[in-house]
Design an enzyme around this catalytic site. Structure first.
Site, PDB file in Angstrom:
ATOM      1  CE1 TYR A 142      60.002  16.740  56.809  1.00 50.31           C
ATOM      2  CE2 TYR A 142      59.057  18.842  56.508  1.00 50.31           C
ATOM      3  CZ  TYR A 142      58.942  17.569  56.230  1.00 50.31           C
ATOM      4  OH  TYR A 142      58.101  17.124  55.475  1.00 50.31           O
ATOM      5  CE  LYS A 191      52.915   3.784  61.942  1.00 46.89           C
ATOM      6  NZ  LYS A 191      51.573   3.197  61.156  1.00 46.89           N
ATOM      7  CG  ASP A 223      48.468   4.486  60.125  1.00 51.59           C
ATOM      8  OD1 ASP A 223      48.253   5.160  61.059  1.00 51.59           O
ATOM      9  OD2 ASP A 223      49.024   3.078  59.854  1.00 51.59           O
ATOM     10  CG  ASP A 247      55.379  19.544  54.527  1.00 49.27           C
ATOM     11  OD1 ASP A 247      54.699  20.372  54.076  1.00 49.27           O
ATOM     12  OD2 ASP A 247      56.185  18.691  54.104  1.00 49.27           O
ATOM     13  CG  ASP A 251      50.480  19.819  50.774  1.00 52.26           C
ATOM     14  OD1 ASP A 251      50.841  20.633  51.444  1.00 52.26           O
ATOM     15  OD2 ASP A 251      51.099  19.536  49.827  1.00 52.26           O
TER      16      ASP A 251
HETATM   17  C1  IPM Z   1      55.549  23.916  53.480  1.00 48.72           C
HETATM   18  C2  IPM Z   1      56.534  23.458  52.404  1.00 48.72           C
HETATM   19  C3  IPM Z   1      57.793  23.598  53.003  1.00 48.72           C
HETATM   20  C4  IPM Z   1      58.015  22.638  54.187  1.00 48.72           C
HETATM   21  C5  IPM Z   1      59.003  22.965  52.093  1.00 48.72           C
HETATM   22  C6  IPM Z   1      58.947  23.916  50.998  1.00 48.72           C
HETATM   23  C7  IPM Z   1      60.450  23.066  52.957  1.00 48.72           C
HETATM   24  O1  IPM Z   1      56.125  22.067  52.055  1.00 48.72           O
HETATM   25  O2  IPM Z   1      55.456  24.941  54.071  1.00 48.72           O
HETATM   26  O3  IPM Z   1      54.520  22.831  53.843  1.00 48.72           O
HETATM   27  O4  IPM Z   1      58.204  21.433  54.372  1.00 48.72           O
HETATM   28  O5  IPM Z   1      57.319  23.168  55.318  1.00 48.72           O
HETATM   29 MG    MG Z   2      54.277  21.575  52.703  1.00 49.03          MG
END
Ligand code: IPM
Ligand code: MG
Length: 357
Positions: A142, A191, A223, A247, A251
């Site tokens: 990133y 990985k 994975d 990231d 989620d």
């Molecule tokens: C998060 C979000 C951010 C990230 C984005 C919006 C830049 O997805 O906080 O997880 O990737 O960190």
């Molecule tokens: Mg995110």
């Protein structure tokens, strides 16, 4: 005590959820005799529209001058067509980096009251889970070199993953220290069967692990981790991983708790000043409609009390209030999971939590 808190409400549902968390902090402050002073700073799309840039200098200075910072969310379709380095998301990465916040703690635990909201099979949720995801936040792909160029097949784009030994060492230490206060298990995700940066990651984590003989340290390929999170989430205690893997996996971990609307996060560096934000985004589809789940932001405020101000009892008070409200069966729309049950608006859910404080 008096604490100065910077507010970065941002875009979409950001303003609604941050104002819910502010109400909760004020109530807790009144109960325990603390004053929280709040100052707004612009970030993201709203900053682009107001002052022409996503992360104005005043915002960076204001955050660095605050005791801690609470953020809502940034981004939305309006700014999706801007060039990459002008997007609201870039401002979020920028403020994390400017504040030196290389650690991102993302707890994903199952609230017993929300078992039904989890998409996992009953026999899997039955065992419960409590995962602390430790995501590296200011390095990796990133932040790596990127661009467009002429390649073998014509025009191409590239992004680079690079990690220094120093960056891996410091995040690994955070993971082991965190594990020492929990169940003393670290799973390091990489990985390493393909990526050189992952091989350095693994080597370095092993070296740091030697300083923590009480902690059991295991490597897991990313994975496989994605699969294990839905197959047997109870096996995880602390997970430490790179910026991008963290990231994505956070989620995934949020979804098995019932809703991403529940997950708080703390971004920390070497001082007590942190940045606290829900892990979800700006949800432009429901922005301004008083439908958002404020719990992730309220729990982020609780994390601020715990990690920045060492106000443990006050943090517990907020977390207990959330627990009680969920136990009583109150749900926002995201937690209904398509079932036909009555749901509360953002402000109604906030009021229920305030009542329990
Ligand atoms: C998060 C979000 C951010 C990230 C984005 C919006 C830049 O997805 O906080 O997880 O990737 O960190
Ligand atoms: Mg995110």
């Amino acid at each position: 005590m008096n604490y100065n808190i910077g507010l970065l409400k941002g875009d979409g549902i950001g303003p609604e959820i941050v104002s819910s968390a502010v109400k909760v902090l004020e109530k807790v402050g009144a109960k325990y005799g603390h004053t929280f002073s709040f100052t707004d700073y612009l970030i993201g799309g709203i900053a682009i529209d107001t002052v022409g840039e996503g992360l104005p200098k005043e915002t960076v200075e204001g955050c660095l001058g605050s005791d801690s910072v609470l953020l809502g969310a940034v981004g939305g379709p309006k700014w999706d067509t801007l060039p990459g380095n002008q997007r609201p998301e870039k401002a979020l990465l920028g403020i994390r980096s400017a504040m030196g916040l290389y650690t991102n703690l993302r707890p994903a635990k199952l609230y017993p009251a929300l078992k039904d909201a989890s998409p996992l099979r009953a026999d899997i949720v039955e065992k419960g889970f409590d995962i602390m995801m430790v995501r590296e936040l200011t390095g990796g792909i990133y932040f790596g070199e990127r661009g467009r160029r002429e390649g073998k097949y014509g025009p191409e784009a590239y992004d680079t993953e690079a990690y220094s030994v120093m960056e891996i060492e410091r995040i690994a230490r955070v993971a082991f220290e965190t594990a020492m206060k929990r169940n003393k298990k670290v799973i390091s995700v990489d990985k390493a069967n393909v990526l050189e940066s992952s091989r350095l990651w693994r080597e370095t984590v092993h070296r740091i692990a030697a300083d923590y003989p009480e902690v059991e340290c295991t490597d897991m390929l990313v994975d496989n981790t994605a699969m294990q999170i839905v197959r047997n989430p109870a096996q995880f205690d602390v997970v430490v991983t790179s910026n991008m893997f963290g990231d994505i996996l956070s989620d995934e971990a949020s979804q098995i708790t019932g809703s991403i609307g529940m997950l708080a996060s703390a971004s920390l560096g070497d001082t007590s000043r942190g940045l606290y934000e829900p892990i979800h985004g700006s949800a432009p589809d429901i922005a301004g409609q008083n439908k958002a789940n404020p719990i992730a932001t309220i729990l982020s405020a609780a994390m601020m009390l715990r990690y920045s101000f060492s106000l443990m009892e006050e943090a517990d008070c907020i977390e207990n209030a959330v627990n009680k409200v969920l136990d009583k069966g109150y749900r926002t729309a995201d937690l209904a999971m398509g079932r036909d049950i009555p749901t509360l608006s953002c402000s109604e859910m906030t009021d229920k939590i305030l009542e329990e404080i």
